[in-house]
Design a protein around this motif. Structure first.
Motif, PDB file in Angstrom:
ATOM      1  N   GLU A   8       2.486  -6.649   5.336  1.00 14.47           N
ATOM      2  CA  GLU A   8       3.024  -5.311   5.590  1.00 14.47           C
ATOM      3  C   GLU A   8       1.862  -4.347   5.379  1.00 14.47           C
ATOM      4  N   ASP A   9       1.921  -3.184   5.994  1.00 17.72           N
ATOM      5  CA  ASP A   9       0.810  -2.241   5.837  1.00 17.72           C
ATOM      6  C   ASP A   9       0.728  -1.758   4.372  1.00 17.72           C
ATOM      7  N   PRO A  10      -0.335  -2.112   3.645  1.00 20.96           N
ATOM      8  CA  PRO A  10      -0.405  -1.751   2.222  1.00 20.96           C
ATOM      9  C   PRO A  10      -0.603  -0.253   1.993  1.00 20.96           C
ATOM     10  N   ARG A  11      -0.956   0.484   3.034  1.00 17.04           N
ATOM     11  CA  ARG A  11      -1.202   1.926   2.850  1.00 17.04           C
ATOM     12  C   ARG A  11       0.073   2.691   2.519  1.00 17.04           C
ATOM     13  N   ILE A  12       1.209   2.154   2.962  1.00 16.44           N
ATOM     14  CA  ILE A  12       2.475   2.816   2.645  1.00 16.44           C
ATOM     15  C   ILE A  12       2.633   2.894   1.135  1.00 16.44           C
ATOM     16  N   TRP A  13       2.270   1.807   0.485  1.00 14.04           N
ATOM     17  CA  TRP A  13       2.402   1.749  -0.975  1.00 14.04           C
ATOM     18  C   TRP A  13       1.265   2.512  -1.639  1.00 14.04           C
ATOM     19  N   THR A  54      -3.955  -4.886  -1.679  1.00 10.01           N
ATOM     20  CA  THR A  54      -4.176  -5.676  -0.480  1.00 10.01           C
ATOM     21  C   THR A  54      -2.855  -6.303  -0.051  1.00 10.01           C
ATOM     22  N   ALA A  55      -2.746  -6.623   1.231  1.00  9.56           N
ATOM     23  CA  ALA A  55      -1.531  -7.284   1.712  1.00  9.56           C
ATOM     24  C   ALA A  55      -1.885  -8.491   2.568  1.00  9.56           C
ATOM     25  N   ASP A  78      -8.747  -1.728 -12.306  1.00 10.85           N
ATOM     26  CA  ASP A  78      -7.908  -1.636 -13.498  1.00 10.85           C
ATOM     27  C   ASP A  78      -6.538  -2.246 -13.216  1.00 10.85           C
ATOM     28  N   ILE A  79      -5.965  -1.859 -12.078  1.00 14.01           N
ATOM     29  CA  ILE A  79      -4.764  -2.549 -11.596  1.00 14.01           C
ATOM     30  C   ILE A  79      -5.023  -2.995 -10.161  1.00 14.01           C
ATOM     31  N   GLY A  80      -4.754  -4.259  -9.904  1.00  9.12           N
ATOM     32  CA  GLY A  80      -4.848  -4.789  -8.543  1.00  9.12           C
ATOM     33  C   GLY A  80      -3.457  -5.187  -8.099  1.00  9.12           C
ATOM     34  N   LEU A  81      -3.086  -4.805  -6.889  1.00  7.52           N
ATOM     35  CA  LEU A  81      -1.757  -5.160  -6.380  1.00  7.52           C
ATOM     36  C   LEU A  81      -1.913  -6.014  -5.128  1.00  7.52           C
ATOM     37  N   PHE A 141       5.132  -7.095  -5.398  1.00  5.12           N
ATOM     38  CA  PHE A 141       3.706  -7.237  -5.685  1.00  5.12           C
ATOM     39  C   PHE A 141       3.439  -8.239  -6.789  1.00  5.12           C
ATOM     40  N   GLU A 142       2.390  -9.011  -6.597  1.00  4.83           N
ATOM     41  CA  GLU A 142       1.778  -9.670  -7.735  1.00  4.83           C
ATOM     42  C   GLU A 142       0.903  -8.603  -8.386  1.00  4.83           C
TER      43      GLU A 142
END
Ligand code: HEM
Ligand code: SF4
Lengths: 551, 105
Positions: A140-145, A171-172, A184-187, A199-200
């Motif tokens: 899915e487009d990760p930019r939405i999030w 990243t998606a 610091d946080i990776g999704l 998300f992981e």
């Protein structure tokens, strides 16, 4: 493309007039530098060696052509005719005058660009995959999030006065182009068994003085809970994070000291309090953001148009196509990476003329859209395959068709001692020399994928720890000395490199890199064995031997 | 940020100057003997002991509207009185980046 709403536009404009007033008061002496510093940092303004530096955000790396033209305009009118694209989807201008900064900000605000979240101890510009929305196989487009988090955290008091800066990347895709494990946080956007988006969540990555690869804190957080979960992490961090020592203030240190199990228990407990609060995201909110991202009206086009077939006879075109053109989710289209790494040039720099011309090309060939990636290159995300030969010719004229994407000369380098007031040693001249040494395309191609990353001090802005070959400049008795690591990587298998031995002098760095590369070519079992694979198979010893045997 | 004046001891190893960046445009400037700033290193006031250095720095810090981030930097003074930067960083601040032309076209 994304269309900002009224709230954003008002906010950005208010910021500009506030800053204009602050600058005026600073120049009249009404505000001291101590009082003004935090205000300028909130607007992306640093002091560098030679001048002020102005950092502008490019949220999740997406730019419209009018925005790129505005950046070109700022480079031309207020700076020295160029800008520097960084590893965090920002652009920096190196020579801007404080007195003119409000005008520059105002010109950028007209096209919805700002410098919020580019400096200070707050939530920084949320970064994402530069191929978001176009990569084949993307969930899915990760930019939405990214946009959801951007809206939630911009100027939010809880995220504006953190113990230290805070960086999130999303990243998606399976292949991580956003380097989420050093944030610091990776999704990592995934779907659960029910097909729901979530998300992981990884936490505690970062480079600098004490580098860490992020650890998974939770395997699945539902999309509607992502803001509350991030907030829970931030609260635990705010509560425990060390404000007394800036070297220990990043979340990576806290995660390391508490251990990921204890840290995740604390976050879980905090989360249970707030997950059913107003932080829970309604589907309509997501749908509203989704509806603001528009995608081009793609045509139905052939996979192998005649134009491409004919151009294949030209070896120069083929060399470029092979490393700069990637598959697109829509058949008949491609994603084109624009190398900002010309032979002998400073990595990531683009002139105002190049930016303007690229905006024209994006209008003509990429539905008016440009992307900025963390490797300090740009991309055109929607190029019809039939247009590739024409695009290549135009890029080549602009010096933007160096066929070296992902090769040894596609170097990431920080500004180093040529610009940066924190630097111990120069980075850019090392990169320039290496691009000259490996300028021969056949040689670079023979070597294959190899990332060199260079930082001018331990802050690691050039991501040296995660370079396949990492180069870190330090100072010893007033001289520039460089420590070399090998075996790092920034993708889904992120790892920190291993130091191969004592530092080497400025003049020796390029020779040492040549030795390492020669050793690799001699040691690899077959041409497809990449540098990283050889290092993995044999460790650093053979490389160390080669480098230090004669030194 | 701690003010440079709060440093307990200011020790200098040889001839030194005070340098900073001019507030309104950011360019590199040097404190002169006439209580102002100059972009020209040859006009910099030279200090040779820690008391002089401390005094020059104090006066520079006080002129916060003129320039920001003042600090003491080493220089070399030739027999002819010509002033040269004392380290690579100051050399680069004086003569500019060492990378040739930026962003080649
Ligand atoms: C030129 C002015 C710059 C200054 C003064 C500066 C300063 C710093 C400092 C102090 C840190 C460490 C922060 C910490 O660990 O808490 C840092 C980290 C970082 N900088 Fe810069 N930087 C500059 C330019 C750049 C540029 C040009 C890039 C991209 C090419 C960049 C990318 C980064 C990144 C990605 C990190 C995070 C590394 C990590 O994970 O710790 N910076 N910067
Ligand atoms: S790594 Fe160090 S030298 Fe390079 S830009 Fe960051 S702070 Fe400056």
């Amino acid at each position: 493309m994304y269309a900002y709403d009224e709230i954003d536009r008002t906010l950005v404009n208010e910021r500009v007039s506030e800053f204009r007033d602050q600058v005026k008061r600073r120049l009249s002496g009404e505000l001291t530098e101590d009082e003004f510093k935090i205000l300028r940092l909130q607007n992306g303004v640093y002091l560098q060696l030679h001048a002020y530096m102005f950092r502008v955000a490019i949220p999740y790396g997406t730019l419209a052509t009018n925005q790129l033209r505005a950046l070109a305009h700022v480079a031309r009118k207020y700076d020295r005719g160029y800008g520097h694209f960084t590893t965090r989807q920002n652009i920096q201008f190196n020579w801007i005058k404080l007195a003119e900064l409000p005008d520059a900000l105002e010109d950028l605000a007209k096209v919805g660009i700002h410098a919020m979240q580019t400096s200070g101890n707050n939530m920084r510009n949320v970064t994402s995959d530069q191929w978001a929305g176009v990569a084949p196989g993307e969930i899915e487009d990760p930019r939405i999030w990214s946009e959801l988090i951007r809206q939630h955290t911009t100027l939010h008091p809880e995220f504006s006065f953190l113990p230290r800066k805070f960086k999130i990347a999303i990243t998606a895709s399976d292949h991580d182009r956003a380097a989420i494990k050093i944030h610091d946080i990776g999704l990592r956007l995934i779907k659960n068994e029910k097909g729901e988006t979530g998300f992981e969540v990884l936490v505690g990555g970062g480079l600098g003085r004490t580098p860490f690869i992020a650890k998974t804190i939770k395997h699945f957080v539902h999309g509607r809970d992502i803001l509350s979960y991030i907030e829970a992490i931030l609260r635990v961090y705010n509560q425990y994070g060390r404000r007394d020592n800036i070297y220990k203030a990043r979340i990576k240190i806290l995660v390391h000291e508490l251990g990921i199990e204890k840290f995740s228990r604390e976050v879980e407990a905090e989360w249970q309090h707030i997950r059913n609060s107003s932080l829970q995201i309604d589907d309509e909110v997501i749908e509203d953001i989704r509806s603001r991202f528009t995608y081009p009206a793609y045509e139905k086009l052939p996979h192998m148009p005649d134009e491409l077939r004919q151009a294949a006879a030209d070896p120069d075109f083929e060399a470029w196509r092979k490393n700069s053109v990637a598959p697109h989710k829509v058949p008949g289209y491609s994603i084109v990476t624009i190398s900002l790494k010309p032979t002998g040039g400073p990595p990531g720099d683009a002139t105002a003329e190049q930016m303007d011309a690229l905006a024209d090309l994006a209008d003509k060939f990429s539905f008016g859209e440009i992307r900025v990636g963390h490797e300090q290159n740009l991309a055109l995300p929607h190029v019809a395959k039939r247009d590739l030969p024409a695009l290549w010719k135009a890029l080549d004229k602009l010096g933007l068709a160096t066929p070296n994407v992902n090769l040894i000369t596609d170097i990431i380098a920080c500004p180093g001692l040529d610009y940066c007031s924190l630097a111990n040693a120069r980075s850019i001249p090392i990169a320039q020399e290496l691009t000259r040494r490996f300028a021969n395309h056949e040689l670079a191609n023979l070597i294959g994928r190899l990332h060199i990353n260079i930082s001018g001090c331990i802050n690691a802005c050039g991501h040296h720890h995660v370079g396949h070959i990492g180069i870190l400049g330090v100072e010893k008795n007033g001289e520039e000395v460089y420590q070399i690591t090998i075996g790092g990587r920034a993708d889904e298998n992120a790892a920190l490199g291993t130091l191969i031995g004592p530092g080497v002098k400025f003049d020796e760095v390029a020779d040492v890199i040549e030795d390492i590369v020669e050793a690799y070519l001699a040691l690899r079992e077959r041409p497809e064995e990449l540098f990283m694979d050889t290092v993995k198979r044999l460790g650093v010893e053979p490389f160390k031997e080669r480098v230090y045997a004669t030194r | 940020m701690t003010s440079p004046l709060e440093q307990k001891k200011i020790k200098i190893a040889g001839p030194s100057i005070v340098t900073a960046n001019r507030t309104w445009d950011g360019i590199v400037v040097y404190r002169t003997a006439t209580k102002s700033w100059s972009a020209d290193l040859s006009e910099a006031a030279i200090v040779r002991n820690s008391d002089e250095a401390k005094a020059l720095l104090a006066e520079s810090v006080a002129d916060d509207v003129g320039a920001i981030g003042p600090y003491i930097a080493p220089v070399q003074v030739g027999a002819d009185g010509k002033i040269e930067p004392g380290n690579l960083r100051e050399q680069i601040r004086r003569t500019g980046v060492t990378i040739g032309q930026s962003a080649q076209v």
